[in-house]
Scaffold this motif. Structure first.
Motif, PDB file in Angstrom:
ATOM      1  N   ALA A 297      -8.438  -3.030  -2.359  1.00  0.00           N
ATOM      2  CA  ALA A 297      -7.580  -2.498  -1.297  1.00  0.00           C
ATOM      3  C   ALA A 297      -8.141  -1.198  -0.743  1.00  0.00           C
ATOM      4  O   ALA A 297      -8.099  -0.956   0.470  1.00  0.00           O
TER       5      ALA A 297
ATOM      6  N   HIS B 222      -5.561 -10.212  -4.118  1.00  0.00           N
ATOM      7  CA  HIS B 222      -5.372  -9.210  -3.065  1.00  0.00           C
ATOM      8  C   HIS B 222      -4.802  -9.845  -1.809  1.00  0.00           C
ATOM      9  O   HIS B 222      -3.869  -9.321  -1.192  1.00  0.00           O
TER      10      HIS B 222
ATOM     11  N   SER C 118       0.825  -1.200   0.000  1.00  0.00           N
ATOM     12  CA  SER C 118       0.000   0.000   0.000  1.00  0.00           C
ATOM     13  C   SER C 118       0.854   1.243   0.000  1.00  0.00           C
ATOM     14  O   SER C 118       1.751   1.409   0.815  1.00  0.00           O
TER      15      SER C 118
ATOM     16  N   THR D 149      -8.404   5.089  -5.298  1.00  0.00           N
ATOM     17  CA  THR D 149      -7.435   4.000  -5.338  1.00  0.00           C
ATOM     18  C   THR D 149      -6.019   4.567  -5.421  1.00  0.00           C
ATOM     19  O   THR D 149      -5.819   5.761  -5.665  1.00  0.00           O
TER      20      THR D 149
ATOM     21  N   VAL E 266      -7.563  -5.151  -8.061  1.00  0.00           N
ATOM     22  CA  VAL E 266      -6.985  -5.389  -6.738  1.00  0.00           C
ATOM     23  C   VAL E 266      -6.833  -4.073  -5.978  1.00  0.00           C
ATOM     24  O   VAL E 266      -7.019  -4.020  -4.754  1.00  0.00           O
TER      25      VAL E 266
ATOM     26  N   THR F  11     -12.719 -10.601   3.393  1.00  0.00           N
ATOM     27  CA  THR F  11     -13.153 -10.332   2.026  1.00  0.00           C
ATOM     28  C   THR F  11     -13.823 -11.561   1.431  1.00  0.00           C
ATOM     29  O   THR F  11     -13.413 -12.699   1.674  1.00  0.00           O
TER      30      THR F  11
ATOM     31  N   GLU G 128      -1.249  -8.101  -1.050  1.00  0.00           N
ATOM     32  CA  GLU G 128      -1.334  -6.907  -0.204  1.00  0.00           C
ATOM     33  C   GLU G 128      -0.665  -7.157   1.141  1.00  0.00           C
ATOM     34  O   GLU G 128      -1.064  -8.045   1.890  1.00  0.00           O
TER      35      GLU G 128
END
Length: 282
Positions: free
Chosen positions: A116, A145, A3, A28, A112, A132, A149
């Motif tokens: 996020a 993801h 991220s 995003t 993705v 999720t 992530e």
């Protein structure tokens, strides 16, 4: 993927914000606007009293990723959210190119980043745990993801993929051959835009993203559930079997549902209720 916004996350007491439904526009990491909708759990009086004394961190939020041509306001997604709300607060959203979100669909690649953003929002609302669940294309997105992530604010604590493909470019069924016509042909993309309400990017993947079956070995130790119908007209049962086989031994659970078709449209309330219970279990 990590991220880019890792430093902006902080936990605050926002129970007054999460007591009623609310809509938001998320951004995003590649600057696409994503419409999202938060709905609180349909809690009993006892649940509400318990949560009020739990401190600043709320319980679990379930983030739901729809299938290709879906959106936050489609009836099947709204029904799924209603059932899942028996178990937890729920965040739904429209992938890029769908509904009122910006951008164009990349059919599972940059989506993705959309997921996020939705997970990050759930954590910013104060949820200590976020799970999720994705359907079809959304199933491939939640798998990738969960594998990729690593940012603390956008990671998932449990993941369920329903009716997800195991591999890209599958054309083995008439249903998937029609999907590929919509995605790859100029006339098909016009049908997608004006007939299905989905704006599809015209460029091919470059590079080809990590496939769902390649993502699965990277998900552990995050709990993983794969759900698939034995009458799915898009992806036969070798897809879920391949996904589970790719996981480390004992790291993935498979529910092969008798008589079920494809994705959120085919998931009945009983299955959704079981999904909700699985997603919130410790």
């Amino acid at each position: 993927m990590t991220s880019a916004a890792e430093g902006r996350f902080h936990m605050v007491d926002v129970s007054w914000l999460t007591s009623v439904p609310r809509r938001a526009v998320l951004r995003t990491d590649d600057d696409v606007r994503i419409e999202a909708f938060f709905e609180p759990r349909t809690a009993s009086v006892t649940d509400t009293a318990r949560d009020a004394t739990a401190g600043t961190a709320l319980g679990t939020a379930i983030v739901v990723a729809h299938g290709f041509t879906g959106s936050v306001d489609r009836p099947a997604l709204r029904r799924a959210a209603r059932v899942l709300r028996r178990h937890a607060d729920v965040v739904t959203f429209s992938f890029r190119g769908h509904g009122r979100s910006g951008g164009r669909s990349t059919v599972g690649d940059r989506e993705v980043l959309d997921l996020a953003a939705a997970v990050r929002w759930a954590r910013e609302l104060g949820h200590a745990r976020v799970a999720t669940v994705g359907f079809s294309m959304g199933g491939s997105v939640v798998l990738r993801h969960a594998a990729l992530e690593r940012g603390e604010d956008a990671r998932t604590d449990a993941v369920a993929a329903v009716s997800a493909p195991a591999r890209w470019y599958y054309r083995g069924t008439p249903s998937m051959r029609r999907v590929h016509w919509v995605i790859t042909r100029p006339m098909g993309r016009l049908v997608g835009r004006y007939g299905l309400g989905t704006r599809i990017h015209h460029r091919d993947w470059d590079p080809v993203p990590l496939s769902p079956v390649e993502a699965v070995p990277l998900i552990a130790p995050t709990p993983l559930l794969v759900v698939h119908g034995d009458r799915d007209p898009y992806f036969p049962v070798d897809h879920p079997l391949g996904l589970v086989a790719a996981a480390p031994e004992g790291a993935a659970e498979l529910w092969l549902e008798r008589g079920m078709g494809h994705a959120e449209n085919a998931a009945d309330d009983g299955l959704l209720d079981r999904l909700g219970a699985w997603l919130v279990r410790p």
